[in-house]
Design a protein around this motif. Structure first.
Motif, PDB file in Angstrom:
ATOM      1  N   TYR A  39       0.879  -1.170   0.000  1.00  7.38           N
ATOM      2  CA  TYR A  39       0.000   0.000   0.000  1.00  7.38           C
ATOM      3  C   TYR A  39       0.917   1.221   0.000  1.00  7.38           C
ATOM      4  O   TYR A  39       1.228   1.786   1.038  1.00  7.38           O
ATOM      5  CB  TYR A  39      -0.928  -0.018   1.219  1.00  7.38           C
ATOM      6  CG  TYR A  39      -1.723  -1.303   1.283  1.00  7.38           C
ATOM      7  CD1 TYR A  39      -3.030  -1.350   0.842  1.00  7.38           C
ATOM      8  CD2 TYR A  39      -1.131  -2.485   1.735  1.00  7.38           C
ATOM      9  CE1 TYR A  39      -3.744  -2.528   0.857  1.00  7.38           C
ATOM     10  CE2 TYR A  39      -1.837  -3.674   1.747  1.00  7.38           C
ATOM     11  CZ  TYR A  39      -3.137  -3.690   1.306  1.00  7.38           C
ATOM     12  OH  TYR A  39      -3.836  -4.867   1.315  1.00  7.38           O
ATOM     13  N   TRP A  40       1.372   1.579  -1.187  1.00  4.51           N
ATOM     14  CA  TRP A  40       2.454   2.553  -1.321  1.00  4.51           C
ATOM     15  C   TRP A  40       1.902   3.881  -1.790  1.00  4.51           C
ATOM     16  O   TRP A  40       0.989   3.939  -2.625  1.00  4.51           O
ATOM     17  CB  TRP A  40       3.477   2.020  -2.319  1.00  4.51           C
ATOM     18  CG  TRP A  40       4.788   2.730  -2.306  1.00  4.51           C
ATOM     19  CD1 TRP A  40       5.797   2.593  -1.393  1.00  4.51           C
ATOM     20  CD2 TRP A  40       5.251   3.700  -3.251  1.00  4.51           C
ATOM     21  NE1 TRP A  40       6.857   3.398  -1.717  1.00  4.51           N
ATOM     22  CE2 TRP A  40       6.540   4.102  -2.858  1.00  4.51           C
ATOM     23  CE3 TRP A  40       4.685   4.261  -4.399  1.00  4.51           C
ATOM     24  CZ2 TRP A  40       7.294   5.043  -3.558  1.00  4.51           C
ATOM     25  CZ3 TRP A  40       5.433   5.204  -5.104  1.00  4.51           C
ATOM     26  CH2 TRP A  40       6.720   5.582  -4.693  1.00  4.51           C
ATOM     27  N   LEU A  41       2.479   4.969  -1.290  1.00  4.60           N
ATOM     28  CA  LEU A  41       2.062   6.302  -1.704  1.00  4.60           C
ATOM     29  C   LEU A  41       3.152   7.002  -2.511  1.00  4.60           C
ATOM     30  O   LEU A  41       2.993   7.254  -3.682  1.00  4.60           O
ATOM     31  CB  LEU A  41       1.638   7.121  -0.488  1.00  4.60           C
ATOM     32  CG  LEU A  41       0.378   6.605   0.235  1.00  4.60           C
ATOM     33  CD1 LEU A  41       0.061   7.459   1.448  1.00  4.60           C
ATOM     34  CD2 LEU A  41      -0.809   6.560  -0.718  1.00  4.60           C
ATOM     35  N   ASP A  42       4.283   7.316  -1.874  1.00  2.27           N
ATOM     36  CA  ASP A  42       5.382   7.931  -2.612  1.00  2.27           C
ATOM     37  C   ASP A  42       6.653   7.846  -1.777  1.00  2.27           C
ATOM     38  O   ASP A  42       6.639   7.411  -0.627  1.00  2.27           O
ATOM     39  CB  ASP A  42       5.076   9.382  -3.010  1.00  2.27           C
ATOM     40  CG  ASP A  42       4.726  10.266  -1.817  1.00  2.27           C
ATOM     41  OD1 ASP A  42       5.449  10.217  -0.795  1.00  2.27           O
ATOM     42  OD2 ASP A  42       3.728  11.017  -1.895  1.00  2.27           O
ATOM     43  N   VAL A 240      -3.741  -1.511  10.317  1.00  2.00           N
ATOM     44  CA  VAL A 240      -3.268  -0.157  10.030  1.00  2.00           C
ATOM     45  C   VAL A 240      -2.323  -0.179   8.838  1.00  2.00           C
ATOM     46  O   VAL A 240      -2.196   0.811   8.121  1.00  2.00           O
ATOM     47  CB  VAL A 240      -2.567   0.457  11.262  1.00  2.00           C
ATOM     48  CG1 VAL A 240      -2.445   1.970  11.103  1.00  2.00           C
ATOM     49  CG2 VAL A 240      -3.305   0.128  12.548  1.00  2.00           C
ATOM     50  N   HIS A 241      -1.649  -1.303   8.607  1.00  2.00           N
ATOM     51  CA  HIS A 241      -0.669  -1.345   7.512  1.00  2.00           C
ATOM     52  C   HIS A 241      -1.291  -1.668   6.157  1.00  2.00           C
ATOM     53  O   HIS A 241      -0.563  -1.860   5.185  1.00  2.00           O
ATOM     54  CB  HIS A 241       0.481  -2.295   7.838  1.00  2.00           C
ATOM     55  CG  HIS A 241       0.110  -3.744   7.945  1.00  2.00           C
ATOM     56  ND1 HIS A 241       0.841  -4.637   8.686  1.00  2.00           N
ATOM     57  CD2 HIS A 241      -0.900  -4.480   7.417  1.00  2.00           C
ATOM     58  CE1 HIS A 241       0.313  -5.841   8.590  1.00  2.00           C
ATOM     59  NE2 HIS A 241      -0.744  -5.770   7.822  1.00  2.00           N
ATOM     60  N   LYS A 242      -2.607  -1.721   6.068  1.00  2.00           N
ATOM     61  CA  LYS A 242      -3.264  -1.802   4.763  1.00  2.00           C
ATOM     62  C   LYS A 242      -3.745  -0.391   4.404  1.00  2.00           C
ATOM     63  O   LYS A 242      -2.943   0.448   4.040  1.00  2.00           O
ATOM     64  CB  LYS A 242      -4.401  -2.829   4.790  1.00  2.00           C
ATOM     65  CG  LYS A 242      -3.894  -4.283   4.822  1.00  2.00           C
ATOM     66  CD  LYS A 242      -5.024  -5.278   4.611  1.00  2.00           C
ATOM     67  CE  LYS A 242      -4.518  -6.711   4.466  1.00  2.00           C
ATOM     68  NZ  LYS A 242      -4.062  -7.292   5.740  1.00  2.00           N
ATOM     69  N   TYR A 243      -5.033  -0.145   4.489  1.00  2.00           N
ATOM     70  CA  TYR A 243      -5.539   1.161   4.060  1.00  2.00           C
ATOM     71  C   TYR A 243      -5.329   2.259   5.096  1.00  2.00           C
ATOM     72  O   TYR A 243      -5.745   3.401   4.878  1.00  2.00           O
ATOM     73  CB  TYR A 243      -6.996   1.034   3.639  1.00  2.00           C
ATOM     74  CG  TYR A 243      -7.116   0.277   2.338  1.00  2.00           C
ATOM     75  CD1 TYR A 243      -6.963   0.914   1.123  1.00  2.00           C
ATOM     76  CD2 TYR A 243      -7.312  -1.104   2.337  1.00  2.00           C
ATOM     77  CE1 TYR A 243      -7.028   0.219  -0.065  1.00  2.00           C
ATOM     78  CE2 TYR A 243      -7.383  -1.820   1.149  1.00  2.00           C
ATOM     79  CZ  TYR A 243      -7.235  -1.153  -0.054  1.00  2.00           C
ATOM     80  OH  TYR A 243      -7.281  -1.853  -1.242  1.00  2.00           O
ATOM     81  N   GLY A 244      -4.649   1.938   6.206  1.00  2.00           N
ATOM     82  CA  GLY A 244      -4.139   2.970   7.099  1.00  2.00           C
ATOM     83  C   GLY A 244      -2.779   3.467   6.654  1.00  2.00           C
ATOM     84  O   GLY A 244      -2.250   4.433   7.207  1.00  2.00           O
ATOM     85  N   TYR A 245      -2.182   2.794   5.657  1.00  2.00           N
ATOM     86  CA  TYR A 245      -0.919   3.188   5.037  1.00  2.00           C
ATOM     87  C   TYR A 245       0.206   3.342   6.047  1.00  2.00           C
ATOM     88  O   TYR A 245       1.041   4.252   5.936  1.00  2.00           O
ATOM     89  CB  TYR A 245      -1.111   4.474   4.211  1.00  2.00           C
ATOM     90  CG  TYR A 245      -2.063   4.286   3.055  1.00  2.00           C
ATOM     91  CD1 TYR A 245      -1.629   3.813   1.828  1.00  2.00           C
ATOM     92  CD2 TYR A 245      -3.425   4.567   3.199  1.00  2.00           C
ATOM     93  CE1 TYR A 245      -2.518   3.613   0.768  1.00  2.00           C
ATOM     94  CE2 TYR A 245      -4.319   4.375   2.149  1.00  2.00           C
ATOM     95  CZ  TYR A 245      -3.857   3.893   0.934  1.00  2.00           C
ATOM     96  OH  TYR A 245      -4.738   3.709  -0.098  1.00  2.00           O
ATOM     97  N   ALA A 246       0.249   2.449   7.030  1.00  2.00           N
ATOM     98  CA  ALA A 246       1.355   2.402   7.983  1.00  2.00           C
ATOM     99  C   ALA A 246       2.426   1.450   7.473  1.00  2.00           C
ATOM    100  O   ALA A 246       2.232   0.725   6.488  1.00  2.00           O
ATOM    101  CB  ALA A 246       0.848   1.955   9.352  1.00  2.00           C
ATOM    102  N   ALA A 247       3.569   1.438   8.129  1.00  2.00           N
ATOM    103  CA  ALA A 247       4.617   0.478   7.798  1.00  2.00           C
ATOM    104  C   ALA A 247       4.149  -0.922   8.166  1.00  2.00           C
ATOM    105  O   ALA A 247       3.306  -1.108   9.053  1.00  2.00           O
ATOM    106  CB  ALA A 247       5.907   0.832   8.537  1.00  2.00           C
ATOM    107  N   LYS A 248       4.716  -1.915   7.495  1.00  2.00           N
ATOM    108  CA  LYS A 248       4.312  -3.297   7.743  1.00  2.00           C
ATOM    109  C   LYS A 248       4.548  -3.694   9.200  1.00  2.00           C
ATOM    110  O   LYS A 248       5.551  -3.318   9.814  1.00  2.00           O
ATOM    111  CB  LYS A 248       5.090  -4.246   6.835  1.00  2.00           C
ATOM    112  CG  LYS A 248       4.649  -4.174   5.377  1.00  2.00           C
ATOM    113  CD  LYS A 248       3.245  -4.737   5.200  1.00  2.00           C
ATOM    114  CE  LYS A 248       2.820  -4.727   3.747  1.00  2.00           C
ATOM    115  NZ  LYS A 248       2.569  -3.368   3.222  1.00  2.00           N
ATOM    116  N   GLY A 249       3.587  -4.484   9.696  1.00  2.00           N
ATOM    117  CA  GLY A 249       3.696  -5.001  11.049  1.00  2.00           C
ATOM    118  C   GLY A 249       2.762  -4.324  12.023  1.00  2.00           C
ATOM    119  O   GLY A 249       3.057  -4.265  13.223  1.00  2.00           O
ATOM    120  N   ALA A 250       1.591  -3.829  11.539  1.00  2.00           N
ATOM    121  CA  ALA A 250       0.682  -3.116  12.441  1.00  2.00           C
ATOM    122  C   ALA A 250      -0.771  -3.414  12.103  1.00  2.00           C
ATOM    123  O   ALA A 250      -1.286  -2.983  11.066  1.00  2.00           O
ATOM    124  CB  ALA A 250       0.925  -1.608  12.373  1.00  2.00           C
ATOM    125  N   SER A 251      -1.409  -4.157  12.977  1.00  2.00           N
ATOM    126  CA  SER A 251      -2.848  -4.402  12.912  1.00  2.00           C
ATOM    127  C   SER A 251      -3.421  -4.130  14.292  1.00  2.00           C
ATOM    128  O   SER A 251      -2.677  -3.804  15.233  1.00  2.00           O
ATOM    129  CB  SER A 251      -3.122  -5.852  12.491  1.00  2.00           C
ATOM    130  OG  SER A 251      -4.515  -6.150  12.498  1.00  2.00           O
TER     131      SER A 251
END
Length: 502
Positions: A39-42, A240-251
């Motif tokens: 889920y990458w932005l820039d 949070v690391h899907k459409y919350g666009y956080a770094a991997k490892g956060a639910s």
């Protein structure tokens, strides 16, 4: 070949260059070519998350009394999530390492709750057939028997069949918002009414939807009730690391009250190392993931998440409508977004072969089965590539229509066999063998369909040699090749029989 630990350390810049080189063969997610996993932005946002993560990369959430900063970050994340999900001040929970951990914890919690309060020794949980695979892992790990609820014509859980499945051994009911395979939201309100009336906990798997469905609603999209506003819902997982666009490892996993959450926790009072308590599966809990999750939520806020949701759903709608406009294809079910799957309505167009053609055009797409289809998890970034994707999809369909033999080549043959062969035990064993070979000392990443077009179904390039099952090329030989050949012919016949005609 893996490299051994060097006798002497290497300069930092050399190590970082080596890491960059490792990534050159990864999917091109920075240009919207990947439709899952990322889920990458820039680049600037990546650096922002990296800085947040680095600031707490040595901090450990194992002991919330030691790193008070992490406990504060976790508490603020959970409070925000509880509000987003329609919860009151009683809703509580923890940050986890990902959606799988959140799902595992719910299964464990409700198993233990039923054992403690009702004496249930042979627990069962009711899962829609479209439930995320993490729930089947939870069933296997925690010995909770899954009872599968059929889907209706729109590929949602068939609530009309639910009540008859509930019995004394039922420890929980699951609904998805949305389900990963098809992007459909289960009838949570009707399921919750049955759960509440029968006194059975109900978990909503919103690992995908938790950080986009609330903002879709704010943007005016009409959605069925699915969160804590539904009386029977007792817990929700949201990544949070899907459409919350956080770094991997956060639910996150939250519960309606603390009494439920207590059954998730582990305490060992007689360990020689001291009295030990843990709120989730992990012992060491990486502080960087807490910090990056909190930072992402603070950075975007409600307005930022609404804009990201707007972009993602616009891209989703354009892809959905573009697929529906192609006479050879059909959207599977009635997806609400932000993900969807589509299959073939033309018996001459094998959808897995279309997937191979999309791969040849530089797109990384996933396959689904039952029914066969291609999958797209659409993010805000994909709005910039929708028209190119649809143009390539039209070309891919045309190529397969001109040459139907593509269905028996490459990974299309493998996926077709795996999805259709009735000997599911054989499929499981074959996949296990292929998957496990990656983890041998000389293993290579799995390559379904082999290294070249037309290789045998199920062959994995670089997978090594097993003389009793494979020839020197790694392809099945003898009885194995005969079985897989038969399975492939069966798959082709079944696909033609089951493809809906216009």
């Amino acid at each position: 070949m893996t490299e051994p630990l060097p006798l002497e350390g290497r300069p930092a810049d050399e190590v970082l260059r080596a890491l960059q080189q490792f990534g050159t063969q990864d999917p091109d997610y920075r240009h919207g070519r990947l439709w899952s996993l990322v889920y990458w932005l820039d680049e600037d946002y990546d650096r922002f998350l990296g800085a947040a993560y680095q600031g707490f990369s040595s901090a450990n959430g194992l002991n919330p009394g030691a790193f008070k900063s992490l406990k504060r970050l976790e508490s603020e994340v959970i409070a925000s999530v509880a509000t987003l999900l329609g919860g009151d001040d009683e809703v509580c929970g923890v940050v986890t390492s990902g959606g799988t951990e959140s799902c595992l914890l719910a299964a464990k919690t409700y198993r233990d709750l039923a054992r403690a309060t009702r004496g249930v020794k042979r627990p069962q949980m009711i899962l829609p057939r479209s439930a995320h695979v993490a729930w089947f892992k939870a069933a296997e790990y925690f010995r909770v028997e899954p009872k599968l609820l059929a889907l209706d014509q729109d590929l949602r859980a068939d609530v009309a069949r639910l009540e008859a499945m509930v019995n004394r051994r039922t420890v929980m009911i699951l609904g998805s918002a949305p389900g990963y395979p098809h992007g459909t939201i289960d009838p949570i309100e009707a399921m919750g009414e049955i759960a509440a009336r029968r006194g059975v906990p109900m978990h909503v798997d919103a690992c995908v939807g938790g950080f986009i469905l609330p903002f879709m609603e704010m943007n005016g999209h009409a959605l069925p009730p699915w969160d804590y506003r539904v009386k029977g819902v007792t817990s929700i997982s949201a990544d949070v690391h899907k459409y919350g666009y956080a770094a991997k490892g956060a639910s996150t996993i939250t519960y309606r009250n603390l009494e439920l959450l207590e059954h998730q926790m582990f305490v060992c009072q007689d360990w020689p190392g001291g009295v030990f308590a843990s709120p989730a599966l992990l012992g060491t809990r990486p502080g960087g993931a807490y910090a990056a999750a909190w930072a992402a939520m603070q950075y975007h806020g409600v307005s930022g998440y609404r804009e990201l949701a707007r972009r993602a759903i616009e891209a989703f709608a354009r892809i959905r409508d573009g697929v529906r406009a192609m006479p050879e294809l059909r959207v599977l079910g009635d997806p609400s977004g932000p993900l969807l799957a589509y299959g073939s309505r033309d018996p001459e167009v094998a959808i897995y072969a279309v997937g191979d053609q999309m791969g040849a055009r530089g797109w990384s797409v996933n396959r689904v089965q039952f029914p066969e289809g291609l999958h797209a998890m659409v993010t805000a970034q994909h709005l910039d590539v929708v028209e190119r994707y649809l143009a390539d999809l039209r070309e891919a369909v045309a190529a397969v229509k001109v040459d139907p033999t593509l269905a028996s080549k490459g990974s299309a043959a493998t996926y077709g066999m795996l999805a259709n062969v009735p000997l599911r035990g054989m499929v499981r064993q074959r996949v296990l063998e292929m998957f496990a070979r990656q983890y041998a000392r000389d293993g290579a990443p799995l390559a379904l369909g082999g290294a070249h077009e037309g290789s045998s179904p199920g062959a994995a390039s670089g997978a090594g040699d097993r003389s009793r099952q494979s020839g020197a090329s790694g392809r099945p030989s003898g009885a194995g090749a005969w079985v897989e050949g038969l399975a492939l012919r069966y798959a082709q016949w079944k696909r033609r029989r089951n493809t809906p005609r216009r």
